[in-house]
Design a protein around this motif. Sequence first.
Motif, PDB file in Angstrom:
ATOM      1  N   ALA A   1       1.254  -0.977   0.054  1.00 18.25           N
ATOM      2  CA  ALA A   1       0.066   0.339   0.225  1.00 18.25           C
ATOM      3  C   ALA A   1       1.058   1.284   0.003  1.00 18.25           C
ATOM      4  O   ALA A   1       0.357   2.616  -0.843  1.00 18.25           O
ATOM      5  CB  ALA A   1      -0.715  -0.130   1.430  1.00 18.25           C
ATOM      6  N   GLN A   2       2.353   1.138   0.676  1.00 17.09           N
ATOM      7  CA  GLN A   2       2.751   2.671   0.552  1.00 17.09           C
ATOM      8  C   GLN A   2       4.080   2.400  -0.763  1.00 17.09           C
ATOM      9  O   GLN A   2       4.085   3.641  -0.856  1.00 17.09           O
ATOM     10  CB  GLN A   2       3.803   1.647   2.199  1.00 17.09           C
ATOM     11  N   THR A   3       3.991   1.071  -1.371  1.00 14.81           N
ATOM     12  CA  THR A   3       5.293   1.651  -2.333  1.00 14.81           C
ATOM     13  C   THR A   3       4.400   1.585  -3.742  1.00 14.81           C
ATOM     14  O   THR A   3       5.171   1.783  -4.207  1.00 14.81           O
ATOM     15  CB  THR A   3       6.280   0.475  -2.345  1.00 14.81           C
ATOM     16  N   GLY A   4       3.083   0.744  -4.320  1.00 14.99           N
ATOM     17  CA  GLY A   4       2.766   0.928  -5.070  1.00 14.99           C
ATOM     18  C   GLY A   4       3.283  -0.674  -5.938  1.00 14.99           C
ATOM     19  O   GLY A   4       3.381  -0.801  -7.327  1.00 14.99           O
ATOM     20  N   ALA A   5       4.229  -1.378  -5.196  1.00 15.93           N
ATOM     21  CA  ALA A   5       4.557  -2.683  -5.703  1.00 15.93           C
ATOM     22  C   ALA A   5       4.563  -3.757  -5.581  1.00 15.93           C
ATOM     23  O   ALA A   5       4.099  -3.968  -4.125  1.00 15.93           O
ATOM     24  CB  ALA A   5       6.069  -2.645  -5.743  1.00 15.93           C
ATOM     25  N   PRO A   6       3.985  -4.778  -6.428  1.00 19.46           N
ATOM     26  CA  PRO A   6       3.381  -6.463  -5.618  1.00 19.46           C
ATOM     27  C   PRO A   6       4.610  -7.140  -5.110  1.00 19.46           C
ATOM     28  O   PRO A   6       5.803  -6.999  -5.546  1.00 19.46           O
ATOM     29  CB  PRO A   6       3.277  -7.179  -6.993  1.00 19.46           C
ATOM     30  N   TYR A   7       4.083  -7.568  -3.715  1.00 18.64           N
ATOM     31  CA  TYR A   7       5.429  -8.362  -2.722  1.00 18.64           C
ATOM     32  C   TYR A   7       4.189  -9.837  -2.579  1.00 18.64           C
ATOM     33  O   TYR A   7       2.995  -9.796  -2.678  1.00 18.64           O
ATOM     34  CB  TYR A   7       5.495  -7.837  -1.678  1.00 18.64           C
ATOM     35  N   PHE A   8       4.520 -10.690  -2.660  1.00 13.91           N
ATOM     36  CA  PHE A   8       4.903 -12.037  -1.853  1.00 13.91           C
ATOM     37  C   PHE A   8       5.377 -13.161  -1.299  1.00 13.91           C
ATOM     38  O   PHE A   8       6.807 -12.778  -1.608  1.00 13.91           O
ATOM     39  CB  PHE A   8       4.180 -12.531  -2.830  1.00 13.91           C
ATOM     40  N   THR A   9       5.393 -13.468  -0.822  1.00 10.75           N
ATOM     41  CA  THR A   9       6.196 -14.305   0.600  1.00 10.75           C
ATOM     42  C   THR A   9       4.910 -16.417   1.018  1.00 10.75           C
ATOM     43  O   THR A   9       3.985 -15.701   0.825  1.00 10.75           O
ATOM     44  CB  THR A   9       6.302 -14.239   1.757  1.00 10.75           C
ATOM     45  N   SER A  10       6.421 -16.780   0.628  1.00 10.13           N
ATOM     46  CA  SER A  10       5.707 -18.340   0.876  1.00 10.13           C
ATOM     47  C   SER A  10       6.025 -18.937   2.258  1.00 10.13           C
ATOM     48  O   SER A  10       4.587 -19.325   2.235  1.00 10.13           O
ATOM     49  CB  SER A  10       6.811 -19.734   0.256  1.00 10.13           C
ATOM     50  N   ASP A  11       6.359 -18.109   2.823  1.00  6.40           N
ATOM     51  CA  ASP A  11       5.690 -17.962   4.704  1.00  6.40           C
ATOM     52  C   ASP A  11       5.861 -17.550   5.132  1.00  6.40           C
ATOM     53  O   ASP A  11       7.436 -16.163   5.574  1.00  6.40           O
ATOM     54  CB  ASP A  11       6.846 -19.041   5.219  1.00  6.40           C
ATOM     55  N   TYR A  12       5.160 -15.858   5.936  1.00  6.83           N
ATOM     56  CA  TYR A  12       5.394 -15.079   6.251  1.00  6.83           C
ATOM     57  C   TYR A  12       6.011 -14.248   7.079  1.00  6.83           C
ATOM     58  O   TYR A  12       6.627 -13.957   7.657  1.00  6.83           O
ATOM     59  CB  TYR A  12       3.802 -13.952   5.867  1.00  6.83           C
ATOM     60  N   GLN A  13       5.562 -15.911   8.588  1.00  3.03           N
ATOM     61  CA  GLN A  13       6.085 -15.176   9.938  1.00  3.03           C
ATOM     62  C   GLN A  13       7.716 -15.270   9.734  1.00  3.03           C
ATOM     63  O   GLN A  13       8.453 -15.120  10.548  1.00  3.03           O
ATOM     64  CB  GLN A  13       5.199 -16.547  10.999  1.00  3.03           C
ATOM     65  N   HIS A  14       8.007 -15.888   9.128  1.00  6.93           N
ATOM     66  CA  HIS A  14       9.832 -16.318   9.197  1.00  6.93           C
ATOM     67  C   HIS A  14      10.258 -15.545   7.507  1.00  6.93           C
ATOM     68  O   HIS A  14      11.478 -15.871   7.657  1.00  6.93           O
ATOM     69  CB  HIS A  14       9.414 -17.835   8.669  1.00  6.93           C
ATOM     70  N   ASP A  15       9.534 -14.359   7.306  1.00  5.49           N
ATOM     71  CA  ASP A  15      10.277 -13.905   6.226  1.00  5.49           C
ATOM     72  C   ASP A  15      10.614 -12.325   6.493  1.00  5.49           C
ATOM     73  O   ASP A  15       9.740 -11.426   7.090  1.00  5.49           O
ATOM     74  CB  ASP A  15       9.308 -13.726   4.602  1.00  5.49           C
TER      75      ASP A  15
ATOM     76  N   ARG B   1       0.298 -18.240   6.144  1.00 11.04           N
ATOM     77  CA  ARG B   1       1.342 -18.225   6.032  1.00 11.04           C
ATOM     78  C   ARG B   1       2.279 -17.806   4.284  1.00 11.04           C
ATOM     79  O   ARG B   1       2.802 -17.096   4.637  1.00 11.04           O
ATOM     80  CB  ARG B   1       2.425 -19.663   5.476  1.00 11.04           C
ATOM     81  N   ALA B   2       1.739 -18.111   3.149  1.00 10.72           N
ATOM     82  CA  ALA B   2       1.852 -17.446   2.175  1.00 10.72           C
ATOM     83  C   ALA B   2       0.832 -16.088   2.214  1.00 10.72           C
ATOM     84  O   ALA B   2      -0.291 -16.438   1.912  1.00 10.72           O
ATOM     85  CB  ALA B   2       1.833 -18.705   0.976  1.00 10.72           C
ATOM     86  N   ILE B   3       1.719 -14.820   1.548  1.00  7.38           N
ATOM     87  CA  ILE B   3       0.703 -14.259   0.960  1.00  7.38           C
ATOM     88  C   ILE B   3       1.353 -13.515  -0.394  1.00  7.38           C
ATOM     89  O   ILE B   3       2.786 -13.107  -0.926  1.00  7.38           O
ATOM     90  CB  ILE B   3       0.782 -12.944   2.355  1.00  7.38           C
ATOM     91  N   LEU B   4       0.513 -13.042  -1.240  1.00  8.40           N
ATOM     92  CA  LEU B   4       0.847 -12.687  -2.631  1.00  8.40           C
ATOM     93  C   LEU B   4      -0.275 -10.967  -2.191  1.00  8.40           C
ATOM     94  O   LEU B   4      -1.369 -10.942  -2.072  1.00  8.40           O
ATOM     95  CB  LEU B   4       0.329 -13.864  -3.771  1.00  8.40           C
ATOM     96  N   GLY B   5       0.416 -10.017  -2.482  1.00  8.77           N
ATOM     97  CA  GLY B   5      -0.597  -8.115  -2.608  1.00  8.77           C
ATOM     98  C   GLY B   5      -0.115  -7.549  -4.093  1.00  8.77           C
ATOM     99  O   GLY B   5       1.702  -8.079  -4.172  1.00  8.77           O
ATOM    100  N   VAL B   6      -1.317  -6.988  -3.957  1.00  9.58           N
ATOM    101  CA  VAL B   6      -1.086  -6.483  -5.080  1.00  9.58           C
ATOM    102  C   VAL B   6      -0.994  -4.869  -5.381  1.00  9.58           C
ATOM    103  O   VAL B   6      -2.286  -4.991  -4.347  1.00  9.58           O
ATOM    104  CB  VAL B   6      -1.471  -6.892  -6.298  1.00  9.58           C
ATOM    105  N   PRO B   7      -0.375  -3.963  -5.695  1.00 13.47           N
ATOM    106  CA  PRO B   7      -1.381  -2.202  -5.721  1.00 13.47           C
ATOM    107  C   PRO B   7      -2.338  -2.144  -6.442  1.00 13.47           C
ATOM    108  O   PRO B   7      -2.659  -2.431  -7.368  1.00 13.47           O
ATOM    109  CB  PRO B   7      -0.707  -1.878  -6.150  1.00 13.47           C
ATOM    110  N   LEU B   8      -3.289  -1.590  -5.531  1.00 15.89           N
ATOM    111  CA  LEU B   8      -4.331  -0.665  -5.961  1.00 15.89           C
ATOM    112  C   LEU B   8      -4.288   0.690  -6.575  1.00 15.89           C
ATOM    113  O   LEU B   8      -3.470   1.412  -5.758  1.00 15.89           O
ATOM    114  CB  LEU B   8      -5.940  -0.585  -5.497  1.00 15.89           C
ATOM    115  N   VAL B   9      -4.356   1.251  -7.957  1.00 12.82           N
ATOM    116  CA  VAL B   9      -3.183   1.880  -8.591  1.00 12.82           C
ATOM    117  C   VAL B   9      -4.581   2.884  -8.622  1.00 12.82           C
ATOM    118  O   VAL B   9      -5.428   2.523 -10.039  1.00 12.82           O
ATOM    119  CB  VAL B   9      -2.420   2.033  -9.478  1.00 12.82           C
ATOM    120  N   LEU B  10      -4.907   3.848  -8.817  1.00 14.15           N
ATOM    121  CA  LEU B  10      -6.191   5.385  -9.751  1.00 14.15           C
ATOM    122  C   LEU B  10      -5.372   6.541  -9.671  1.00 14.15           C
ATOM    123  O   LEU B  10      -4.777   7.316  -9.148  1.00 14.15           O
ATOM    124  CB  LEU B  10      -7.159   5.166  -8.699  1.00 14.15           C
TER     125      LEU B  10
END
Length: 615
Positions: free
Chosen positions: A132-146, A165-174
């Motif tokens: 939400a801050q950078t506007g770039a997509p991020y993902f992790t296979s194991d968030y708790q240990h990343d 555990r695994a999270i994928l996030g992409v930005p909403l850009v307007l």
Amino acid sequence: MARTLLDLLYDEAPREEFDRLVEAGGDDPETRRAYDVALRLRELIARQRSREAELSALYDTAGDLTAIRDVDTILAAIVRRARQLLKADMTYLSLNDEAEGASFMKVTDGALSAEFRTLRLPLGTGLLGLVAQTGAPYFTSDYQHDERFVHRRFVDDAVGNEGIRAILGVPLVLEGRVIGALMATHRTVRPFPPEEVSLLTSFAAHASVALENARLFADLDEANTRLREQADAVEEAARVHDQLTGLLLHRSSLAEVVAVLGEVLGGGRVAVLDADGHVLAGDPAPGPGPSRAALAEAVASGHSVAVAGGYLAPALAGQEHLATVLVHGGPDLDRAGRRTLERGAIVAGLVLLFARSVDEAEERLGGALLTDLLEGSDADPARLRQRARGQRLRLDAGCVVTVAEVPAGERHRAVRAAARLARAVDGLAVEHRGRPVLLVPAHDDPLTTGQRLRAALAETCGEPVTLGVAAGPAHPTDGALPAAYDEARRCLEALLALGRTGECADPAALGVTRLLLGTSGPGDLEDFVTRSLGPVLEHDQRRGTELVATLEAWFAEGGRSRATAERLHVHPNTVAQRLDRVTDLLGPRWREPDAALDLQLALRVARLRSPQDQD
């Protein structure tokens, strides 16, 4: 063998059946090559079908954007479809709060805890906050240990409670600005292939479009609302305009203007005040009324001004402040309401101007008629009656004639006030020879009528008003008004000479003083004798009695009845009977000092005018 592999491909058989078929064929190189080709085709078909499903979901989402105007419904559909296509355990969408510097959950699908559905992450915190801050997509296979992400205890606890555990996030850009993030999570450790990142990015783009459409629709709805409100305001203004214009066309009064304004302004109480703050119509506010500063501001601007408990608007004619319209005790007025108040003030001003024009016209016509009557310049009875009908004056009825004296600076105002008072009782008023003259119907005795008129004029002018009244009702048709006017004028001059400013008197009230202070001639002496002694003289002449002689003797003997009887050579009872008859003819007041003085002077004048009757 090839036909069998094709059959498996056609039937969408699982991988295990392909493996069993290869094992049954042994180590035949052709079988192995056919097996490899079949698996590649199977994988290609699976990817193609997955792609078709993604495209179908995106197409359906795009259709939703044109069919659904509720942004929450669209976002919920996007999050739900993203979860289905990515086969994620949970998907959610957040929006940024720039003022707070955080991103908050807007929509979730698959969340187990209420805590997660209300989570707010500071920008830069966790994977979501970073996206939400950078506007770039991020993902992790194991968030708790990343360790790439900033961990906060309350965020990690919420993630842990959901088992993520695994999270994928992409930005909403307007329009180049990051407004939030779209997230997909799994409760197992797993990677995210590029096609899943691309798919979620496409859903995020649709979500951004949905939010932009929602903003545009909101703006459109707001614009439509404003247009409807403006149209309603224009329609209401037109209706009010028609009502107010109708008041002018029907020559309505200020009271009717007040009633209409009270209705169209939401039931507030309305009053019309003159330039000095006096109530002309309506219900004034309690207290001292609007301040001079508020009035000055309204007059200077020509617009309405808010005052304690209400609003006021000036009624102006050029630079002249005709009146003030005050509304109080009602709801607050918006811009349209205040414009309505200002239009109402204009109508009130026009009503006053029309009334003034009518008054001035009636004053001119009535004044001309009264001037002709006072001077006896129009001797045609038919013409006089025709002119009088136009002024609602009954020429055949008895009228009271009065002449007033007011301070020089108040003369014009007094004449206007006299005209209003006279018209109220179907009379006339005019400034004649520098003084207000009133001619009103004789409903009471002349002195009582004069006293009432003097009090009303004094209240209007706020200054002492002195009034002379003619003795008896005059009939305009017999030419008696000039003489009645002269009599009222002489009474007024006698009052002024005596310093009795602010009083009212008729000839009877002034007695002989009127003769001493006025410019009296033979006619005035005759009139004085007739008024004071006339009934007694007429009785003696008609019946041959000696009441006049008895009165002279009674006064000569100082009011002693026995001495009077001896002087007349009659019995005392005869004197008493004659004096009782005088009382019947002149009234009981003739023995009082003022009346007795007038009576003695009348006896002397009557004797002097008839020297042949003297001893």
